[in-house]
Scaffold this motif. Sequence first.
Motif, PDB file in Angstrom:
ATOM      1  N   ASP A  45       1.010  -8.791 -10.445  1.00 58.50           N
ATOM      2  CA  ASP A  45      -0.376  -8.639 -10.897  1.00 58.50           C
ATOM      3  C   ASP A  45      -1.144  -7.650 -10.021  1.00 58.50           C
ATOM      4  O   ASP A  45      -1.938  -6.840 -10.514  1.00 58.50           O
ATOM      5  N   LEU A  46      -0.908  -7.727  -8.700  1.00 59.23           N
ATOM      6  CA  LEU A  46      -1.570  -6.787  -7.794  1.00 59.23           C
ATOM      7  C   LEU A  46      -1.132  -5.357  -8.076  1.00 59.23           C
ATOM      8  O   LEU A  46      -1.955  -4.428  -8.105  1.00 59.23           O
ATOM      9  N   MET A  47       0.157  -5.166  -8.285  1.00 59.50           N
ATOM     10  CA  MET A  47       0.663  -3.843  -8.622  1.00 59.50           C
ATOM     11  C   MET A  47       0.017  -3.330  -9.904  1.00 59.50           C
ATOM     12  O   MET A  47      -0.408  -2.174  -9.984  1.00 59.50           O
ATOM     13  N   ASN A  48      -0.051  -4.184 -10.890  1.00 60.92           N
ATOM     14  CA  ASN A  48      -0.650  -3.829 -12.173  1.00 60.92           C
ATOM     15  C   ASN A  48      -2.084  -3.340 -11.983  1.00 60.92           C
ATOM     16  O   ASN A  48      -2.469  -2.254 -12.450  1.00 60.92           O
ATOM     17  N   LYS A  49      -2.872  -4.112 -11.271  1.00 64.11           N
ATOM     18  CA  LYS A  49      -4.284  -3.779 -11.069  1.00 64.11           C
ATOM     19  C   LYS A  49      -4.461  -2.510 -10.247  1.00 64.11           C
ATOM     20  O   LYS A  49      -5.320  -1.662 -10.549  1.00 64.11           O
ATOM     21  N   MET A  50      -3.652  -2.341  -9.195  1.00 65.17           N
ATOM     22  CA  MET A  50      -3.790  -1.160  -8.342  1.00 65.17           C
ATOM     23  C   MET A  50      -3.407   0.114  -9.081  1.00 65.17           C
ATOM     24  O   MET A  50      -4.059   1.157  -8.932  1.00 65.17           O
ATOM     25  N   ILE A  51      -2.354   0.049  -9.874  1.00 62.25           N
ATOM     26  CA  ILE A  51      -1.934   1.220 -10.642  1.00 62.25           C
ATOM     27  C   ILE A  51      -3.018   1.624 -11.633  1.00 62.25           C
ATOM     28  O   ILE A  51      -3.332   2.813 -11.793  1.00 62.25           O
ATOM     29  N   ILE A  52      -3.630   0.654 -12.280  1.00 55.92           N
ATOM     30  CA  ILE A  52      -4.690   0.956 -13.244  1.00 55.92           C
ATOM     31  C   ILE A  52      -5.885   1.601 -12.556  1.00 55.92           C
ATOM     32  O   ILE A  52      -6.460   2.579 -13.054  1.00 55.92           O
ATOM     33  N   VAL A  53      -6.270   1.091 -11.376  1.00 63.12           N
ATOM     34  CA  VAL A  53      -7.384   1.697 -10.631  1.00 63.12           C
ATOM     35  C   VAL A  53      -7.078   3.157 -10.315  1.00 63.12           C
ATOM     36  O   VAL A  53      -7.907   4.048 -10.509  1.00 63.12           O
ATOM     37  N   GLY A  54      -5.865   3.427  -9.827  1.00 59.68           N
ATOM     38  CA  GLY A  54      -5.499   4.788  -9.472  1.00 59.68           C
ATOM     39  C   GLY A  54      -5.463   5.719 -10.665  1.00 59.68           C
ATOM     40  O   GLY A  54      -5.934   6.863 -10.590  1.00 59.68           O
ATOM     41  N   LEU A  55      -4.936   5.248 -11.788  1.00 58.18           N
ATOM     42  CA  LEU A  55      -4.824   6.088 -12.977  1.00 58.18           C
ATOM     43  C   LEU A  55      -6.174   6.331 -13.639  1.00 58.18           C
ATOM     44  O   LEU A  55      -6.406   7.377 -14.242  1.00 58.18           O
TER      45      LEU A  55
END
Length: 230
Positions: free
Chosen positions: A102-112
């Motif tokens: 879930d953390l990976m999911n959220k961080m990737i979305i913020v960056g993109l």
Amino acid sequence: MTKDKKILSASRIKTLETCSWLYYCNYELKIPQRQNEGALRGTLTHLVFELVLKNKHKHHRKTILKANDINGSPAINRLVIKHLRKDQKRHDLPMSSEENYDLMNKMIIVGLRDDFFGEGGRVVDPEKEFLIESKNPKYKIRGFMDKPIMYDKEKEIKIVDYKSSKQKFRGEELTANIQAMAYSLAAKKLWPKYKPWVEFLFLRFPRSARQHCKFTDEQLDGFEYFLDRW
């Protein structure tokens, strides 16, 4: 400490300023450092961003943001799951847990989502490695820039650096940031016609991810003499 052939880095300098014993263990004794979940998540997000920056993979950003989930791109989702499992096995850490996913999911979305391709500019040499050597003042410093974005009209270059930490910079951590100074100095040497500045992008802060650093020529000149003392 002698200042002859040491190749400096922002992390080396910060480690010594924080704890001389840790510096001695890491850089003199070269004791292997145990990985942690945060560092592994950071490495994986960097991998995803570097991949999506490539022309043939740019479409993954659109599908992920449309779904607001990395599942919007089955290929990226598989990549993330594969590496989480691999890191779990290699480092004996719960990387494939629901929490880490879930953390990976959220961080990737913020960056993109955050101006990923640098509107009005162009990304040049992502994951750019630099080695700056000066004879007067005397120093060598090495590092990697996550994402330099060049703005030709404004004659500026922005160095984006992704952060996966739980806290943002405060006070002197930002205004006198060694990493930002190193990036700015390197950019000034590599692209002398462009004014450099640094943007830290904190991937765990979706509402206010950005922190900026800008330095004058005088400050960067002073930083070079600071490096000379090492």
